[in-house]
Write an enzyme that holds these catalytic residues in place. Structure first.
Site, PDB file in Angstrom:
ATOM      1  N   ASN A 130      83.180  42.604  34.663  1.00 20.30           N
ATOM      2  CA  ASN A 130      82.195  41.530  34.690  1.00 20.30           C
ATOM      3  C   ASN A 130      81.950  41.076  36.125  1.00 20.30           C
ATOM      4  O   ASN A 130      82.518  41.628  37.071  1.00 20.30           O
ATOM      5  CB  ASN A 130      82.668  40.372  33.805  1.00 20.30           C
ATOM      6  CG  ASN A 130      81.512  39.709  33.081  1.00 20.30           C
ATOM      7  OD1 ASN A 130      80.462  39.473  33.659  1.00 20.30           O
ATOM      8  ND2 ASN A 130      81.712  39.389  31.804  1.00 20.30           N
ATOM      9  N   ALA A 179      94.077  34.908  31.425  1.00 23.46           N
ATOM     10  CA  ALA A 179      93.182  34.334  32.424  1.00 23.46           C
ATOM     11  C   ALA A 179      93.937  33.477  33.433  1.00 23.46           C
ATOM     12  O   ALA A 179      94.854  32.729  33.084  1.00 23.46           O
ATOM     13  CB  ALA A 179      92.105  33.504  31.731  1.00 23.46           C
ATOM     14  N   HIS A 219      99.418  40.949  55.402  1.00 25.45           N
ATOM     15  CA  HIS A 219      99.627  40.775  56.841  1.00 25.45           C
ATOM     16  C   HIS A 219     101.100  40.488  57.094  1.00 25.45           C
ATOM     17  O   HIS A 219     101.811  39.973  56.228  1.00 25.45           O
ATOM     18  CB  HIS A 219      98.784  39.625  57.378  1.00 25.45           C
ATOM     19  CG  HIS A 219      97.317  39.814  57.196  1.00 25.45           C
ATOM     20  ND1 HIS A 219      96.520  40.409  58.139  1.00 25.45           N
ATOM     21  CD2 HIS A 219      96.497  39.505  56.155  1.00 25.45           C
ATOM     22  CE1 HIS A 219      95.268  40.452  57.710  1.00 25.45           C
ATOM     23  NE2 HIS A 219      95.233  39.906  56.496  1.00 25.45           N
ATOM     24  N   LYS A 222     104.378  41.062  40.278  1.00 19.86           N
ATOM     25  CA  LYS A 222     105.322  42.134  39.954  1.00 19.86           C
ATOM     26  C   LYS A 222     104.721  43.008  38.855  1.00 19.86           C
ATOM     27  O   LYS A 222     103.875  42.551  38.079  1.00 19.86           O
ATOM     28  CB  LYS A 222     106.659  41.559  39.491  1.00 19.86           C
ATOM     29  CG  LYS A 222     107.389  40.781  40.570  1.00 19.86           C
ATOM     30  CD  LYS A 222     108.732  40.266  40.064  1.00 19.86           C
ATOM     31  CE  LYS A 222     109.468  39.499  41.166  1.00 19.86           C
ATOM     32  NZ  LYS A 222     110.789  38.983  40.693  1.00 19.86           N
ATOM     33  N   ARG A 275     105.417  38.575  25.583  1.00 23.88           N
ATOM     34  CA  ARG A 275     105.903  39.350  24.451  1.00 23.88           C
ATOM     35  C   ARG A 275     105.279  40.737  24.463  1.00 23.88           C
ATOM     36  O   ARG A 275     104.317  40.992  25.199  1.00 23.88           O
ATOM     37  CB  ARG A 275     105.575  38.660  23.126  1.00 23.88           C
ATOM     38  CG  ARG A 275     104.082  38.518  22.832  1.00 23.88           C
ATOM     39  CD  ARG A 275     103.877  37.807  21.495  1.00 23.88           C
ATOM     40  NE  ARG A 275     102.474  37.624  21.170  1.00 23.88           N
ATOM     41  CZ  ARG A 275     101.724  38.517  20.529  1.00 23.88           C
ATOM     42  NH1 ARG A 275     102.255  39.692  20.157  1.00 23.88           N
ATOM     43  NH2 ARG A 275     100.453  38.286  20.253  1.00 23.88           N
TER      44      ARG A 275
END
Length: 216
Positions: free
Chosen positions: A85, A161, A115, A167, A184
């Site tokens: 989107n 969202a 950086h 990680k 889960r």
């Protein structure tokens, strides 16, 4: 043996610094982005043409809504049946590899670039680095998700969202939060309910049983 160029250092995850040569590669990508982001929304042929010019690999049925941004483009590989989107950002100083059947919501960013943390090193040498990002097959990234350098997201996973993914996330997982964490694994309940207590209708269960395949 010849010393690696700054481009080679960049895509290999080594420290590097900006050069006129790297800037020129980015400017060529921006020339294509300038054209892409000003296309008529109905001009699908030119959308497809530009994406094939911009990226290293693009599978069939690739759709990226306007506007979007990438740094180099040449470090991006996208599988088939890809949908993104509006507001997608691909900061591809390092390689970005996206699998098949991936859905990306609005204002998502995949950022391979970083950086140097040491302030003196960052200021005086311009030291940067980039670590690859890999998105597996059939992944859905929710709105405003941020994916950080070096992250892999496994097949079939969903990122909620607003999450910041610092990680790697294993396959078949629901993850969200800042930083994102696995809430889960998907199970049989997800075959019956699509949102909270709302059940999957028989119409869609029949489509699944009949082996139908839908592409946007």
């Amino acid at each position: 043996m010849a010393e690696n160029t700054e481009f080679e250092r960049m895509i290999n995850g080594e420290l590097y610094h900006q050069t006129p040569e790297l800037l020129e590669i980015r400017m060529k990508a921006r020339d294509l982005l300038f054209e892409y982001n000003r296309l008529n929304y109905r001009d699908m042929d030119n959308r497809t043409r530009i994406l094939h010019e911009l990226f290293a690999e693009v599978g069939e049925n690739c759709f990226i809504e306007l506007p979007f941004h990438t740094d180099y483009g040449s470090n991006v590989k996208i599988g088939k049946n890809f949908f993104a989107n509006n507001g997608l950002t691909l900061l591809d100083s390092g390689p970005i590899e996206i699998g098949d059947d991936v859905l990306i919501a609005g204002n998502v960013g995949l950022y391979t670039a970083g950086h140097a943390l040491d302030p003196e090193l960052r200021l005086k040498t311009g030291a940067e680095y980039a670590m690859p990002i890999k998105i597996g097959n059939n992944v859905w990234l929710g709105a405003s998700v941020t994916v950080c350098p070096g992250v892999t997201i496994g097949d079939n996973s969903v990122i909620g969202a607003g999450s910041v993914v610092t990680k790697s996330i294993p396959s078949n997982s629901l993850a969200y939060g800042n930083p994102a964490h696995v809430v889960r694994q998907f199970d049989e309940r997800d075959k019956k309910y699509y949102f909270k207590q709302r059940k999957v209708s028989q119409e869609y269960l029949d489509k699944l049983a009949n082996g139908e395949s839908f592409h946007r």
